[in-house]
Design an enzyme around this catalytic site. Structure first.
Site, PDB file in Angstrom:
ATOM      1  N   ASP A  43      35.672 -60.322 -56.522  1.00 45.30           N
ATOM      2  CA  ASP A  43      36.063 -59.454 -57.630  1.00 45.30           C
ATOM      3  C   ASP A  43      35.283 -58.147 -57.446  1.00 45.30           C
ATOM      4  O   ASP A  43      34.061 -58.112 -57.594  1.00 45.30           O
ATOM      5  CB  ASP A  43      35.695 -60.124 -58.961  1.00 45.30           C
TER       6      ASP A  43
ATOM      7  N   LYS B 155      37.953 -48.881 -63.633  1.00 49.09           N
ATOM      8  CA  LYS B 155      36.539 -48.515 -63.588  1.00 49.09           C
ATOM      9  C   LYS B 155      36.258 -47.447 -62.528  1.00 49.09           C
ATOM     10  O   LYS B 155      35.764 -46.388 -62.872  1.00 49.09           O
ATOM     11  CB  LYS B 155      35.671 -49.750 -63.437  1.00 49.09           C
TER      12      LYS B 155
ATOM     13  N   TRP C 196      31.563 -61.671 -66.167  1.00 54.28           N
ATOM     14  CA  TRP C 196      32.895 -61.767 -65.550  1.00 54.28           C
ATOM     15  C   TRP C 196      32.945 -62.867 -64.509  1.00 54.28           C
ATOM     16  O   TRP C 196      33.960 -63.558 -64.372  1.00 54.28           O
ATOM     17  CB  TRP C 196      33.321 -60.418 -64.969  1.00 54.28           C
TER      18      TRP C 196
END
Ligand SMILES: *Cc1c(COP(=O)(O)O)cnc(C)c1O
Length: 356
Positions: free
Chosen positions: A167, A191, A103
């Site tokens: 992030d 998540k 990511w």
């Protein structure tokens, strides 16, 4: 009767049973309105109040400053990969990224696609870099606090002389973090704090002053801040699930300190089991191991199919590694209980005895 299963999926991830029951119970009559939260106008007071309360709870749990903007946006973590360079830098500006996995690399690719002068301040997909080479004229340093795919996590946040952007999609509110150190934080909900559809973005006052002019209004954080995350139809149901999760975290778990202690215990148990195993091993060094995503491999690849099949039969779901790396991954998000990890650890130890 539904069979009891253990959910180790990497995302969307497990939600607590009590949260699912609350959603079910409230689904047809939201707070005495006679309507479902799925069918109320985003301009009507029940939804305006939902947005306000959820923001308020996030501020409290994350320890945010009063003038930090807290936004509920759509487009997932992936849209933030684009909005961050757009808002915080001009086309040829210098921006620095730590490339610590799948990511993190997507985030820097997005900045590059927008013509930014991207510098990789450190690159390691197997461990957290011990030092970063940050340019002095860069607009910001972007990090991914937890690397969902490769199973590494910044256990100590890096020192950054430039604005630090993070992030936090796969570890927000899983541990106590000094949020005052960040120039911007973002995390989709699916998540650790909810379900897919909403992304939380925190933009402190000082960062709002860095925002470029002439952005299309939709892409400008200030538009959403000024509109109280109601510039266009917000993802009402996903925000509602976040509120339920924050209530669970505060009232049932007992707050962030308790959550962090539990997450530490869960991860320690699984890593200990893997370190003692003859058939499996975790490739991540201990100072970089993630508390949220435990990545491991089989010493003998021939054991993989039988492990997967037996695990499924035992109700242990979602243990396949990300398609980019294979192997195994157990995601131990907030809602995953210590008892789930005990069952998984017991299963691995038993597999070891039977096949080792
Ligand atoms: C899952 C994940 C993403 C992707 O988010 P989408 O909502 O699917 O766009 C981004 N960053 C991290 C750290 C992730 O774990």
């Amino acid at each position: 009767m539904t069979r009891y299963v253990h959910n180790f999926y990497a995302g969307p991830g497990k939600l607590p049973g009590s949260v699912l029951e609350r959603i079910r119970d409230e689904l047809t009559d939201y707070r005495g309105t006679g309507l479902s939260v799925l069918e109320i106008s985003h301009r009507a007071s029940p939804v305006l109040e939902l947005l306000e309360r959820t923001e308020e709870k996030l501020r409290r749990l994350m320890g945010l400053a009063g003038d930090d903007a807290v936004l509920f946006l759509q487009g997932g973590g992936s849209l933030q990969f684009v909005m961050i360079p757009m808002n915080l830098s001009a086309p040829a500006d210098a921006v620095d990224y730590a490339d610590t996995g799948y990511w993190a690399a997507k985030a820097l690719d997005a900045a590059r696609s927008l013509g930014r002068d991207v510098h990789v301040a450190g690159r390691d997909h197997g461990a957290i870099p011990s030092a970063l080479d940050i340019r002095s004229d860069t607009r910001y340093l972007h990090i991914c606090t937890n690397n969902t795919v490769v199973g590494t996590q910044w256990q100590v946040m890096p020192e950054s002389p430039v604005p630090l952007v993070a992030d936090m999609s796969s570890d927000i509110l899983s541990r106590n973090v000094d949020t005052g150190r960040f120039a911007l934080m973002y995390a989709h909900a699916q998540k650790t704090i909810g379900t897919a559809g909403v992304t939380v973005v925190v933009v402190p006052r000082k960062t709002q002053e860095m925002i470029q002019s002439n952005l299309p209004p939709f892409f400008d954080y200030r538009t959403h801040a000024a509109a109280g995350s109601n510039y266009h139809t917000p993802p009402v149901f996903a925000v509602y699930v976040v509120e339920c999760m924050l209530d669970w975290l505060e009232q049932e778990v007992g707050g962030l300190q308790v959550m962090e202690a539990l997450n530490r215990k869960k991860a320690a148990l699984l890593y200990e089991t893997l370190d003692a195993s003859a058939l499996f091993h975790c490739p991540v060094p201990s100072d970089s191991r993630s508390m949220m995503n435990v990545v491991f491999d089989a010493v003998d690849p021939e054991r993989v199919p039988v492990f997967c099949q037996e695990a499924r039969e035992a109700g242990l779901l979602g243990l396949e590694g990300h398609r980019s790396r294979g192997g195994f991954r157990a995601s131990l998000y907030n809602a995953v209980g210590l008892e789930d990890v005990e069952v998984l650890s017991g299963f691995i130890a038993d597999f070891d005895r039977r096949y080792g």
